[in-house]
Motif scaffolding. Structure first.
Motif, PDB file in Angstrom:
ATOM      1  N   GLU A  11      13.166  -1.999  20.979  1.00 10.13           N
ATOM      2  CA  GLU A  11      13.010  -2.200  19.530  1.00 10.13           C
ATOM      3  C   GLU A  11      11.956  -1.229  18.985  1.00 10.13           C
ATOM      4  N   GLU A  12      10.913  -1.751  18.282  1.00  8.04           N
ATOM      5  CA  GLU A  12      10.002  -0.801  17.614  1.00  8.04           C
ATOM      6  C   GLU A  12       8.685  -0.621  18.364  1.00  8.04           C
ATOM      7  N   ILE A  13       8.278   0.642  18.459  1.00 12.26           N
ATOM      8  CA  ILE A  13       6.984   0.965  19.077  1.00 12.26           C
ATOM      9  C   ILE A  13       6.220   1.816  18.074  1.00 12.26           C
ATOM     10  N   THR A  14       4.944   1.491  17.867  1.00 10.56           N
ATOM     11  CA  THR A  14       4.141   2.312  16.950  1.00 10.56           C
ATOM     12  C   THR A  14       3.003   2.952  17.723  1.00 10.56           C
ATOM     13  N   ILE A  15       2.854   4.262  17.539  1.00 10.64           N
ATOM     14  CA  ILE A  15       1.721   4.970  18.155  1.00 10.64           C
ATOM     15  C   ILE A  15       0.868   5.554  17.026  1.00 10.64           C
ATOM     16  N   ALA A  16      -0.447   5.365  17.132  1.00 10.62           N
ATOM     17  CA  ALA A  16      -1.343   5.836  16.072  1.00 10.62           C
ATOM     18  C   ALA A  16      -2.520   6.576  16.690  1.00 10.62           C
ATOM     19  N   GLY A  17      -3.058   7.542  15.979  1.00 14.07           N
ATOM     20  CA  GLY A  17      -4.229   8.272  16.473  1.00 14.07           C
ATOM     21  C   GLY A  17      -4.496   9.491  15.616  1.00 14.07           C
TER      22      GLY A  17
ATOM     23  N   ILE B 250       0.860  -1.195   0.000  1.00 17.02           N
ATOM     24  CA  ILE B 250       0.000   0.000   0.000  1.00 17.02           C
ATOM     25  C   ILE B 250       0.893   1.241   0.000  1.00 17.02           C
ATOM     26  N   TRP B 251       0.433   2.281  -0.713  1.00 12.42           N
ATOM     27  CA  TRP B 251       1.202   3.537  -0.741  1.00 12.42           C
ATOM     28  C   TRP B 251       0.899   4.382   0.487  1.00 12.42           C
ATOM     29  N   LYS B 252       1.945   4.911   1.094  1.00 12.36           N
ATOM     30  CA  LYS B 252       1.795   5.848   2.210  1.00 12.36           C
ATOM     31  C   LYS B 252       2.807   6.973   2.020  1.00 12.36           C
ATOM     32  N   LEU B 253       2.477   8.172   2.489  1.00 11.39           N
ATOM     33  CA  LEU B 253       3.468   9.251   2.489  1.00 11.39           C
ATOM     34  C   LEU B 253       4.257   9.119   3.793  1.00 11.39           C
TER      35      LEU B 253
ATOM     36  N   PRO C  21       4.634  -2.998   2.819  1.00 10.92           N
ATOM     37  CA  PRO C  21       3.843  -4.233   2.874  1.00 10.92           C
ATOM     38  C   PRO C  21       2.659  -4.099   3.813  1.00 10.92           C
ATOM     39  N   LEU C  22       1.593  -4.848   3.543  1.00 13.09           N
ATOM     40  CA  LEU C  22       0.379  -4.773   4.374  1.00 13.09           C
ATOM     41  C   LEU C  22       0.635  -5.234   5.806  1.00 13.09           C
ATOM     42  N   THR C  23       1.747  -5.939   6.026  1.00 13.60           N
ATOM     43  CA  THR C  23       2.077  -6.403   7.380  1.00 13.60           C
ATOM     44  C   THR C  23       2.713  -5.300   8.233  1.00 13.60           C
ATOM     45  N   ASP C  24       3.099  -4.190   7.608  1.00 17.13           N
ATOM     46  CA  ASP C  24       3.703  -3.071   8.354  1.00 17.13           C
ATOM     47  C   ASP C  24       2.620  -2.424   9.226  1.00 17.13           C
ATOM     48  N   PRO C  25       2.899  -2.135  10.524  1.00 15.53           N
ATOM     49  CA  PRO C  25       1.866  -1.506  11.363  1.00 15.53           C
ATOM     50  C   PRO C  25       1.332  -0.190  10.792  1.00 15.53           C
ATOM     51  N   LEU C  26       2.114   0.482   9.949  1.00 16.68           N
ATOM     52  CA  LEU C  26       1.641   1.751   9.365  1.00 16.68           C
ATOM     53  C   LEU C  26       0.609   1.507   8.257  1.00 16.68           C
ATOM     54  N   ALA C  27       0.599   0.287   7.695  1.00 17.27           N
ATOM     55  CA  ALA C  27      -0.283   0.001   6.555  1.00 17.27           C
ATOM     56  C   ALA C  27      -1.758   0.079   6.950  1.00 17.27           C
ATOM     57  N   GLY C  28      -2.060  -0.288   8.182  1.00 16.13           N
ATOM     58  CA  GLY C  28      -3.462  -0.306   8.619  1.00 16.13           C
ATOM     59  C   GLY C  28      -3.953   1.042   9.133  1.00 16.13           C
ATOM     60  N   VAL C  29      -3.109   2.062   9.068  1.00 11.67           N
ATOM     61  CA  VAL C  29      -3.510   3.394   9.547  1.00 11.67           C
ATOM     62  C   VAL C  29      -4.184   4.113   8.383  1.00 11.67           C
ATOM     63  N   THR C  30      -5.497   4.252   8.460  1.00  9.13           N
ATOM     64  CA  THR C  30      -6.250   4.746   7.305  1.00  9.13           C
ATOM     65  C   THR C  30      -6.931   6.084   7.607  1.00  9.13           C
ATOM     66  N   GLY C  31      -7.519   6.660   6.583  1.00 10.75           N
ATOM     67  CA  GLY C  31      -8.243   7.923   6.736  1.00 10.75           C
ATOM     68  C   GLY C  31      -7.291   9.030   7.160  1.00 10.75           C
ATOM     69  N   ALA C  32      -7.818   9.953   7.975  1.00  5.86           N
ATOM     70  CA  ALA C  32      -7.007  11.123   8.358  1.00  5.86           C
ATOM     71  C   ALA C  32      -6.111  10.835   9.563  1.00  5.86           C
ATOM     72  N   LYS C  33      -6.022   9.563   9.960  1.00  9.36           N
ATOM     73  CA  LYS C  33      -5.187   9.219  11.136  1.00  9.36           C
ATOM     74  C   LYS C  33      -3.695   9.338  10.825  1.00  9.36           C
ATOM     75  N   ASN C  34      -2.911   9.510  11.867  1.00  8.49           N
ATOM     76  CA  ASN C  34      -1.447   9.572  11.797  1.00  8.49           C
ATOM     77  C   ASN C  34      -0.864   8.422  12.594  1.00  8.49           C
ATOM     78  N   ALA C  35       0.398   8.102  12.347  1.00  8.83           N
ATOM     79  CA  ALA C  35       1.085   7.071  13.150  1.00  8.83           C
ATOM     80  C   ALA C  35       2.581   7.247  13.020  1.00  8.83           C
ATOM     81  N   LEU C  36       3.301   6.829  14.040  1.00  9.44           N
ATOM     82  CA  LEU C  36       4.763   6.882  13.982  1.00  9.44           C
ATOM     83  C   LEU C  36       5.335   5.618  14.604  1.00  9.44           C
ATOM     84  N   THR C  37       6.275   4.986  13.881  1.00  9.08           N
ATOM     85  CA  THR C  37       7.013   3.849  14.430  1.00  9.08           C
ATOM     86  C   THR C  37       8.369   4.367  14.893  1.00  9.08           C
TER      87      THR C  37
END
Ligand code: HSE
Length: 346
Positions: A314-320, A267-270, A291-307
């Motif tokens: 290691e890696e922490i992802t916050i989304a909202g 999926i394309w993401k900026l 890849p769709l398995t990336d935690p950022l891939a499921g962040v849709t609409g006007a939501k933001n996220a950062l890994t």
């Protein structure tokens, strides 16, 4: 009892006062936090000051009814932002005027004046932090004052608090994420079958994108936000200049690109990145197929996220949410509580 002054009374400033109104009792009960709003000044909506506290609920109603704060009963009306900061005697300035990424003004002058007057500062304004974040933090610290700016990146989603408080024992190695809601919304709609133009129009209708949405779709807004991270978390001094930094938006992504990515389970993401290369801190904003398995891939609409990549966890992802009246108003509220907690520890 804190005396608060609010500069800028648009969507964010009003969202903040609505939350203060709703949570006044809880703030007193849970944190022994008491306050008075002594001044509100807005370039369009007028200004009101009262050293003994203004009725801020009435100010909210007043403005919602389309009336000018210059006519709201108080000790003094009509003061501009700088005169308000100069004379209001507040303990904390809440700055929520419009953003100018190039100069940081007028917010930069508001923040500097407030620090000069000995006020702690809370701002949601990306302009001054993107370009002068490091200096402003140093200016505040050298005066024993606290500057907080949670709302500048991912609005009230507590990214900066997470890094400062919960990840204090980690080394932050790099961060990558979706920091612009408008472009994520457009890409999401395109993956549901809309054209770029249709998706942009919907984003404008819903109030995510600006009428002239260049800052969003060309990546400049995400670049400013990632520069705030680079300059305040990674200690860099990067000027958020889209001409000089690797910065590309989403205007070149076509329907075929979206369809091709789907076939590859991508999926394309900026994606905005801050990372280290040969010891230097670098930033980059670029459309990426992930890849769709990336935690950022499921962040849709006007939501933001950062890994966030760290040494110990290691890696922490916050989304909202990354924008909006209540989420950005909440950023000011959490910064207010944080300042209060810090002052109590002194
Ligand atoms: N235009 C910005 C976005 C608003 O779409 O993310 C929040 O900074």
């Amino acid at each position: 009892m804190y005396k608060l002054a609010l500069i800028g009374f648009g969507v964010v400033g009003q969202g903040f006062l609505e939350l203060l109104s709703e949570k006044e009792d809880i703030l007193r009960k849970n944190y022994q936090l008491e306050f008075q709003v002594v001044a509100i000044s807005d370039a369009q909506k007028g200004s009101v000051f009262s050293g003994q506290g203004i009725d801020f609920r009435k100010a909210l109603e007043w403005v919602k009814a389309g009336k000018s704060l210059n006519d709201l009963p108080g000790e003094k009306n009509g003061m501009d932002a700088l005169s308000t900061i100069e004379s209001c005697g507040a303990d904390i300035l809440f700055e929520a005027t419009w953003t100018d990424i190039k100069t940081g003004e007028p917010a930069l002058s508001h923040i500097r004046k407030a620090l000069e007057k000995g006020m702690h500062v809370v701002t949601t304004n990306k302009g001054p932090l993107a370009r002068y974040g490091k200096q402003l933090i140093e200016e505040a610290e050298s005066r024993g004052l606290i500057l907080r700016y949670e709302g500048t990146v991912m609005s009230g989603t507590p990214l900066l608090n997470l890094i400062r408080e919960c990840l204090a024992g980690c080394e932050i190695l790099e961060a990558r994420g979706i920091l612009n809601g408008t472009t994520n919304f457009i890409l999401t709609k395109m993956s549901e079958g809309q054209s770029y133009e249709e998706a942009l129009k919907t984003a404008q209708k819903l109030g995510y994108a600006e009428a002239v949405p260049d800052a969003d779709v060309l990546g400049w807004d995400a670049l400013a936000k990632v520069c705030i991270l680079a300059n305040t978390v990674f200690g860099a001094s990067i000027i958020p200049d889209p001409e000089k930094l690797p910065c590309k938006g989403i205007t070149g992504i076509r329907k075929e690109d979206i369809e091709n990515a789907k076939r590859e389970d991508q999926i394309w993401k900026l994606i905005a990145r801050v990372y280290r290369e040969n010891g230097a801190v670098k930033v980059r904003v670029w459309p990426e197929k992930i890849p769709l398995t990336d935690p950022l891939a499921g962040v849709t609409g006007a939501k933001n996220a950062l890994t966030i990549k760290t040494d110990a966890l290691e890696e922490i992802t916050i989304a909202g949410f990354g924008a909006g009246r209540t989420p950005t108003g909440y950023a000011m509220l959490i910064d207010f509580i944080d300042i209060h907690k810090n002052l109590r520890r002194r």
